[in-house]
Write an enzyme that holds these catalytic residues in place. Sequence first.
Site, short mmCIF file in Angstrom:
data_model
loop_
_atom_site.label_atom_id
_atom_site.label_comp_id
_atom_site.label_asym_id
_atom_site.label_seq_id
_atom_site.Cartn_x
_atom_site.Cartn_y
_atom_site.Cartn_z
N VAL A 276 0.85 -1.20 0.00
CA VAL A 276 0.00 0.00 0.00
C VAL A 276 0.88 1.26 0.00
O VAL A 276 0.62 2.20 -0.75
CB VAL A 276 -0.98 0.00 1.20
CG1 VAL A 276 -1.70 1.34 1.30
CG2 VAL A 276 -2.00 -1.12 1.05
N CYS B 236 4.46 -5.49 13.61
CA CYS B 236 5.39 -5.38 12.49
C CYS B 236 6.76 -5.92 12.90
O CYS B 236 7.54 -6.36 12.07
CB CYS B 236 5.50 -3.93 12.06
SG CYS B 236 5.75 -2.85 13.45
N GLU C 206 6.29 3.66 7.43
CA GLU C 206 6.87 2.50 8.11
C GLU C 206 6.03 1.31 7.71
O GLU C 206 4.80 1.34 7.87
CB GLU C 206 6.88 2.71 9.63
CG GLU C 206 7.72 3.90 10.09
CD GLU C 206 9.17 3.87 9.59
OE1 GLU C 206 9.70 2.76 9.35
OE2 GLU C 206 9.77 4.94 9.43
#
Length: 542
Positions: free
Chosen positions: A268, A326, A292
Amino acid sequence: MSGFFRVPPPINEPVLSYAPGTPERAELKAALERMRGEEIEIPLVIGGREIRTGVTHPVHAPHDHGLRLATCHEGGAEEARRAIANAVEAQREWASWRWEDRAAIFLKAAELLSTTWRARLNAATMLGQSKNAYQSEIDAACEIIDFFRFGAHFAERVFTEQPVSEKGVWNRTDYRPLEGFVYAVSPFNFTAIGANLAGIPALVGCGVLWKPSRSAVLSGYHTYKLLEEAGLPPGVVNFVPGNPSAITAAALGSRDFAGLHFTGSTEVFQSLWRQVGNNIASYRSYPRLVGETGGKDFILAHPSADGDAVRTAIVRGAFEYQGQKCSAASRAYLPASLWRRIRDDLAAETESLPVGDPLDFRNFVHAVIDRRAFDSITGYIARADADPNAEVVAGGRYSDADGFFIRPTIIRAHSPGHETMCEEIFGPVISVFVYPDAEWERTLRLVDETSPYALTGAVFSQDRSRVREALDTLRNAAGNFYINDKPTGAVVGQQPFGGGRASGTNDKAGSAANIARWLSPRSIKENLVPATRYEYPYMGEA
Ligand code: NAD
């Protein structure tokens, strides 16, 4: 008012324990009970006004399909344009405030969250994103508080940085907020990320269009209300949940687009960057792009590593919050001797992890966020199960009957190029590659070259020279590097967070470097006694 004011020195918010008998546990349980029994309506908030578009989607708890928590109104291009107009208009006054006054609002938000709002944001995060009390506490309470307190402190530090002045001249730097608005796009997995992406540009004087994740809209809305309660003027941050492509097209198509503050998947982010590139000639300024993104975070153990420490790092690093961090460990490289030592205990401990509803405080692992995540993660498990090149060592079972539950899973991959060693799975799955003890150097290169990402990584070794080799060979393989620790749990002000390569622009959330991205400095030179003749001394006759 005159004076050089300093914000209170920031300290990290203490993490409350929620142990049986504590007041915080009782307060949180009461908030959970209240919130699970009420179904709220979530509007957009543009220019301080609530907007109900009538296009809605239901918000369910990931661990309990039957529990409807809210109905959320969705915005599109039209609402995005209104939000942009409001952000740009509100910024005119907001940017002229003394910075201490803006900081005071965020310090107040931090204080409210530390006290009367703590249970509310934690309960919304536990219910809407399926976090347990501890995972929610370190995110929705402590990290937001830290982002705001340290944010004010780092802003002060940036503003204090001023140029030298020669005799007769006064040089100054005016730290202007970006001209236009910042587009903040947040992911589902941390409530604190939404607060940071929208809050930090606002703290330094920008106007913001905030598009929260559809899967974290409940906590996102309560975060917005917290800022409102703290006194953030209408229109400075505009809360616009809704259609991602339509809102994004309107935001990135606006002449006033000045910056993107994004956290989410690599794919994205790259698509947004491409759109910005296509529109580049139409903007008033060159936009700042801060993103990020994904990771394929590693644990690498040397034969000298402490087996208990490696086992615990794998269990906590890979499975806390269902591996949906993440930074979660999702590939491990273990020497054959260590694997033989820890395999059975690791598998047994993984099998023993309590999985279930986060409202039952005895559980450790809960549901993954939604159907799409459930299908994608279980696809990896099913393929590994059927693959002679891989072996499911623990877990591997799942059910979507009541909620999206997947048991923590360890896959042993017999090839280092197996898909589970290379791709971001973003679930409670870790893939292990067992290497011959003698192949440490080769394995170091393998860790460096296997994945396009470079977010977090950990090395375990009792031998300092091996740690040094890992620090060196893996210098660009992780933006956050851990020695003898799990690769998750970065704390604002202690381990500024972000990765390089395909993992992001590495502008380090919660740091002065990030603050600087939302500022466009103006250099001011004032000549105290201006020259009155054009001639220079060298022009005189000998
Ligand atoms: P995602 O990319 O699906 O969504 C992130 C945001 O982008 C959401 O607000 C979403 O609505 C929006 N979005 C989705 N499609 C879009 C489109 N076509 N156009 C415009 N906007 C769009 O990510 P997610 O599932 O919410 O979060 C998980 C991902 O985020 C993982 O890849 C994870 O590694 C990453 N992440 C990275 C960090 C970090 O600091 N590096 C932190 C948290 C999460």
